[in-house]
Design a protein around this motif. Structure first.
Motif, short mmCIF file in Angstrom:
data_model
loop_
_atom_site.label_atom_id
_atom_site.label_comp_id
_atom_site.label_asym_id
_atom_site.label_seq_id
_atom_site.Cartn_x
_atom_site.Cartn_y
_atom_site.Cartn_z
N SER A 6 0.83 -1.20 0.00
CA SER A 6 0.00 0.00 0.00
C SER A 6 0.86 1.25 0.00
O SER A 6 0.63 2.19 -0.76
N PHE A 7 1.88 1.26 0.85
CA PHE A 7 2.77 2.40 0.91
C PHE A 7 3.53 2.56 -0.41
O PHE A 7 3.72 3.68 -0.91
N PHE A 8 3.95 1.44 -0.99
CA PHE A 8 4.68 1.50 -2.26
C PHE A 8 3.85 2.16 -3.35
O PHE A 8 4.35 2.99 -4.12
N ALA A 9 2.57 1.80 -3.45
CA ALA A 9 1.71 2.37 -4.49
C ALA A 9 1.59 3.88 -4.33
O ALA A 9 1.65 4.63 -5.31
N PHE A 10 1.43 4.33 -3.10
CA PHE A 10 1.36 5.77 -2.83
C PHE A 10 2.69 6.45 -3.14
O PHE A 10 2.73 7.50 -3.79
N GLU A 11 3.79 5.86 -2.69
CA GLU A 11 5.12 6.41 -2.89
C GLU A 11 5.45 6.54 -4.37
O GLU A 11 6.02 7.55 -4.81
N THR A 25 17.88 -8.09 -11.53
CA THR A 25 16.64 -8.04 -10.77
C THR A 25 16.95 -8.53 -9.36
O THR A 25 17.54 -9.59 -9.19
N ILE A 26 16.56 -7.73 -8.36
CA ILE A 26 16.96 -7.98 -6.98
C ILE A 26 15.71 -8.06 -6.11
O ILE A 26 14.79 -7.25 -6.25
N ARG A 27 15.71 -8.99 -5.19
CA ARG A 27 14.57 -9.16 -4.29
C ARG A 27 14.72 -8.22 -3.09
O ARG A 27 15.01 -8.65 -1.96
N CYS A 28 14.54 -6.94 -3.36
CA CYS A 28 14.54 -5.95 -2.28
C CYS A 28 13.80 -4.71 -2.75
O CYS A 28 13.67 -4.46 -3.95
N ASN A 29 13.31 -3.93 -1.82
CA ASN A 29 12.71 -2.64 -2.11
C ASN A 29 13.76 -1.74 -2.76
O ASN A 29 14.94 -1.80 -2.41
N TRP A 30 13.33 -0.88 -3.67
CA TRP A 30 14.28 -0.03 -4.39
C TRP A 30 15.11 0.84 -3.45
O TRP A 30 16.28 1.14 -3.72
N LYS A 31 14.51 1.24 -2.32
CA LYS A 31 15.23 2.10 -1.38
C LYS A 31 16.35 1.37 -0.65
O LYS A 31 17.30 2.01 -0.20
N VAL A 32 16.23 0.04 -0.52
CA VAL A 32 17.30 -0.72 0.11
C VAL A 32 18.58 -0.59 -0.71
O VAL A 32 19.67 -0.39 -0.16
N PHE A 33 18.46 -0.68 -2.03
CA PHE A 33 19.63 -0.52 -2.89
C PHE A 33 20.20 0.89 -2.75
O PHE A 33 21.42 1.08 -2.66
N LEU A 73 10.01 -2.43 -8.95
CA LEU A 73 9.13 -3.41 -9.58
C LEU A 73 7.99 -3.82 -8.66
O LEU A 73 7.10 -4.56 -9.07
N GLY A 74 8.02 -3.38 -7.45
CA GLY A 74 7.03 -3.72 -6.44
C GLY A 74 7.59 -3.36 -5.08
O GLY A 74 8.70 -2.82 -4.97
N SER A 75 6.85 -3.64 -4.04
CA SER A 75 7.30 -3.25 -2.71
C SER A 75 8.56 -3.98 -2.28
O SER A 75 9.33 -3.47 -1.46
N CYS A 131 21.74 -6.65 -0.05
CA CYS A 131 20.43 -6.00 -0.16
C CYS A 131 19.29 -6.99 0.07
O CYS A 131 18.30 -6.67 0.73
N GLU A 132 19.44 -8.18 -0.46
CA GLU A 132 18.39 -9.18 -0.26
C GLU A 132 18.34 -9.63 1.20
O GLU A 132 17.26 -9.92 1.74
#
Length: 426
Positions: free
Chosen positions: A86-91, A254-262, A345-347, A387-388
């Motif tokens: 939900s937060f990701f969609a708003f962000e 492609t990484i299994r983490c939120n974009w902000k983690v990177f 790519l998603g949350s 990051c993962e």
């Protein structure tokens, strides 16, 4: 409230907004580190409109991070910023569909008739140079029945719709509408391609998808510089960020983490380098690390370690790492320049696109290029694992917020403050 009490309060209400008020936009995860063959990239669609009660819940989540607290006392953003769909969609709507975004490099549209395509959320775009060499950008959508016009990159003298053959000039004008005999109240001049704002800075191509601005092509560069780079423009240019280097290759992960983690990993002031990147650490004088903060840019610098004349040295005498909010990184070291573009790519998933540029004097040195790229690949694999691992920790019930290391993580804190400013615009 003491820091310990604040942390406990956050932990007791870890998910601060209900997951039901926005639909999830997360994409399917790909295996870790998979490279993608395509030259264009995509983002999920923005969220639907938010109701009043939901806005109140979002505000509480945004305000869980307080940019007014000094760095030495501050808590990092709550884990829901990194995990909640939900937060990701708003962000996404607040951060990526406003302001200038780097989407490519000028070598892709160097000559008249050159073009490349891409996607930001639900916006399909095509960027090209027309027959006169003027830079153009449009929604990559036919005005007849919404078919995509072009894909990939290359050269075209016009855009021909693969569905029904409607044809558009590289200036966006509708040149031919097929089989419309008998149509009424149709003005061909009103059915050209929909334009987007486009500009360049140095070797980079930028677009602006802000729906509240009137699209303008060949945007005045000084205006873009002021908005995108602010007062950091000159210092970035002086550190060798220019158009003279030759593009060598693109690598995508492609990484299994939120974009902000990177982004956080990039912005920790070299904190993790001696622990996670032994090879890279040996080529840097980490005690020389310094960080400069500008309006929407942070620049990290580090001197290169001395090496014997016969030793392999890809880093040179200094390394410069420039982060341009929200998701673009420029790295200059030795004869190399590379860029990292982080695509949500998603949350809990992101794509990172690396483009490598090299000084012309070394373009024929295949051994140096291959070894340099291999060294860079090793660092990326190490960062992917980090990051993962962080993402999995963020999803654990044991974690809600952390602390900053004040002497090195000022760029990370600056990034979080910029995010808060965008998200707080409710």
């Amino acid at each position: 409230m003491a820091i310990g009490q604040a942390l406990a309060a956050l932990c007791s209400s870890k998910t601060l907004i209900p997951r039901s008020f926005l639909s999830s936009s997360s994409a399917s995860a790909r295996p870790r580190g998979v490279r993608l063959a395509c030259s264009s990239w995509s983002l999920p669609s923005p969220s639907p409109e938010i109701g009043i009660s939901d806005t109140h819940a979002l505000r509480r989540t945004v305000e869980a991070f307080d940019p007014r607290i000094p760095l030495a006392e501050a808590l990092t953003p709550p884990s829901s910023w990194y995990t909640d769909p939900s937060f990701f969609a708003f962000e996404f709507e607040r951060v990526f569909l406003r302001g200038w975004q780097a989407v490519g490099y000028t070598e892709q549209i160097k000559n008249p008739h050159d073009f490349f395509t891409g996607r930001l959320g639900n916006v399909e775009f095509v960027i090209c140079r027309d027959a006169n060499g003027d830079l153009r950008a449009f929604h990559n959508v036919c005005r007849h029945h919404a078919s995509l016009l072009a894909s990939g990159s290359g050269q075209k003298s016009c855009f021909v719709c693969p569905y029904h053959g409607w044809t558009y000039g590289l200036d966006g004008a509708l040149l031919k509408a097929t089989r419309i005999t008998g149509i009424k109240n149709f003005n061909k001049d009103e059915f050209g391609l929909m334009p987007l704002s486009v500009a360049t800075w140095g070797p980079f191509v930028l677009i602006n998808l802000d729906k509240d601005t009137v699209p303008q092509q060949n945007f005045a560069n000084d205006l873009v510089h002021n908005e995108w780079l602010g007062s950091a423009s000159d210092i970035i240019s002086n550190d060798g960020i220019d158009s003279s280097l030759k593009h060598v290759c693109r690598r995508e992960y492609t990484i299994r983490c939120n974009w902000k983690v990177f982004c956080d990993n990039y912005l920790d002031g070299g904190y993790h380098v001696p622990y996670a990147h032994g090879g890279l650490a040996s080529g840097l004088k980490l005690d020389s690390y310094s960080t400069l903060i500008f309006e929407k840019v942070s620049i990290q610098r580090c001197e290169g370690a001395s090496v014997d004349e016969d030793d392999f040295d890809r880093l040179g005498s200094k390394a410069v790492y420039a982060f341009i909010y929200p998701n673009f990184m420029i790295n200059r070291y030795g004869p190399w320049l590379d860029t990292n573009l982080v695509i949500p790519l998603g949350s809990t998933n992101c794509q990172v696109i690396f483009d490598y540029f090299l000084d012309h004097s070394l373009l024929d040195d295949k051994v140096f290029i291959e070894r340099s790229l291999k060294e860079s690949e090793r660092v990326q694999v190490e960062d992917i694992a980090l990051c993962e691992g962080v993402q999995r920790g963020l999803e654990s019930p044991a974690y809600c917020s952390g602390r900053y290391a004040p002497s090195v993580e000022m760029a990370m804190h600056h990034f979080h403050c910029l995010l808060h400013a965008c998200l707080n615009d409710l």
